[in-house]
Design an enzyme around this catalytic site. Structure first.
Site, mmCIF file in Angstrom:
data_model
loop_
_atom_site.group_PDB
_atom_site.id
_atom_site.type_symbol
_atom_site.label_atom_id
_atom_site.label_comp_id
_atom_site.label_asym_id
_atom_site.label_seq_id
_atom_site.Cartn_x
_atom_site.Cartn_y
_atom_site.Cartn_z
ATOM 1 N N LYS A 174 0.793 -1.286 -0.173
ATOM 2 C CA LYS A 174 0.038 -0.013 -0.073
ATOM 3 C C LYS A 174 0.897 1.247 0.191
ATOM 4 O O LYS A 174 0.416 2.315 -0.654
ATOM 5 C CB LYS A 174 -0.966 -0.209 1.207
ATOM 6 N N LYS A 250 11.154 12.876 -25.529
ATOM 7 C CA LYS A 250 10.786 13.596 -26.435
ATOM 8 C C LYS A 250 9.815 14.769 -25.924
ATOM 9 O O LYS A 250 10.158 15.885 -25.923
ATOM 10 C CB LYS A 250 10.322 13.038 -27.743
#
Length: 292
Positions: A174, A250
């Site tokens: 968790k 990019k």
């Protein structure tokens, strides 16, 4: 298949924002439901729906064999479990859904074991909407025996139950899941600053993000490997994650360039450019070298 004799009576402690919708789903449990909360107004609707309400965790444990605990923090969980152990019969399973420390879970499990009581740390993911719809994910740390005993009742509020390992493993999973959650929130605030500076609608951007993440799976879409080790170029995943790296570098570079022109600092984006390739296990991007 679950038989009538396996319909163990279930108890629920803590009827807050998460506990209430989870417990409401358990009203359908054939073994019966007993609830406990310090606020009478929280238990009243459950009594009206056919559940039993009790004054404290000790009384609840006297009537139940699977006990769900959804309170605020480690201190409250410890207090509740201490009360439960006053009356809990051997074989009772205590499941803590609160997000607590993994060492707290291990300490409480040891105390429970002294009385033959099973302890599982079982934090949930999916929020109140998931609880209401029965679509929570539960990450469970505990013994095989305990996990099998809670699967059927948990199935009323969860459609994914993952046995993460021994006690403490559910909590550790968790914490890793929420690390991603809140870092993503921080990244979202950075994206909003860029969009705002560019004169874009933040609400429209939010619609696009939620729509596309629902299709692609969001950040979890790359969690497909069994290890974070670097990939061999011949590995099946190398060209796939290499493509992710190339697109990511990019687009991140273009976003950083836009931010620079608009006067918006994007530290998370810059960090992501520096770490994306290594994180994916496909280091060596030319673009990464140029930027660094």
């Amino acid at each position: 298949m679950t038989t009538e004799t396996e319909y163990l009576p279930v108890g629920f402690v803590g009827l807050g924002n998460m506990g209430t919708p989870m417990a409401r789903r358990l009203l359908a449990w054939p073994g019966g439901l007993t609830v406990c909360d310090v606020r009478a107004e929280a238990t009243a609707p459950f009594v009206e729906a056919g559940a039993r309400a009790v004054a404290d965790p000790a009384e609840l444990a006297a009537h139940t064999r699977v006990i769900c605990v959804t309170v605020v923090d480690d201190a409250q969980v410890t207090e509740v479990v201490t009360g439960i152990l006053r009356t809990a019969a051997p074989g009772t399973v205590v499941a803590v859904h609160s997000t607590i420390g993994d060492r707290t879970a291990e300490t409480l499990a040891a105390r429970c074991a002294e009385q033959g009581v099973e302890f599982v740390d079982a934090p949930v993911s999916g929020g109140a909407p998931g609880a209401t719809g029965g679509t929570l994910a539960v990450m469970v740390g505990g013994t095989d025996t305990a996990v099998e005993r809670i699967r059927a009742p948990f199935g009323l509020f969860a459609d994914l139950i993952v046995h993460a390992g021994g006690v403490g493993a559910g909590t550790r999973m968790k914490l890793a899941r929420n690390l991603l959650h809140f870092i993503s929130f921080t990244a979202a605030t950075e994206a909003q600053r860029l969009a705002e500076a560019a004169g874009l609608s933040l609400t429209a951007l939010g619609k696009v993000v939620r729509h596309s993440d629902a299709v692609t799976g969001g950040p979890g879409a790359i969690m497909l490997r069994d290890t974070t080790a670097p990939l061999d170029p011949d590995d099946f995943w190398f060209p796939i994650l290499g493509h992710v790296r190339d697109l990511g570098e990019k687009d991140l570079s273009l976003a950083v360039d836009l931010g620079a022109r608009l006067g918006v600092d994007l530290p998370l984006a810059q960090l992501a450019i520096a770490r994306l390739a290594d994180g994916l296990g496909v280091a060596g991007s030319v673009l990464d070298k140029e930027i660094s």
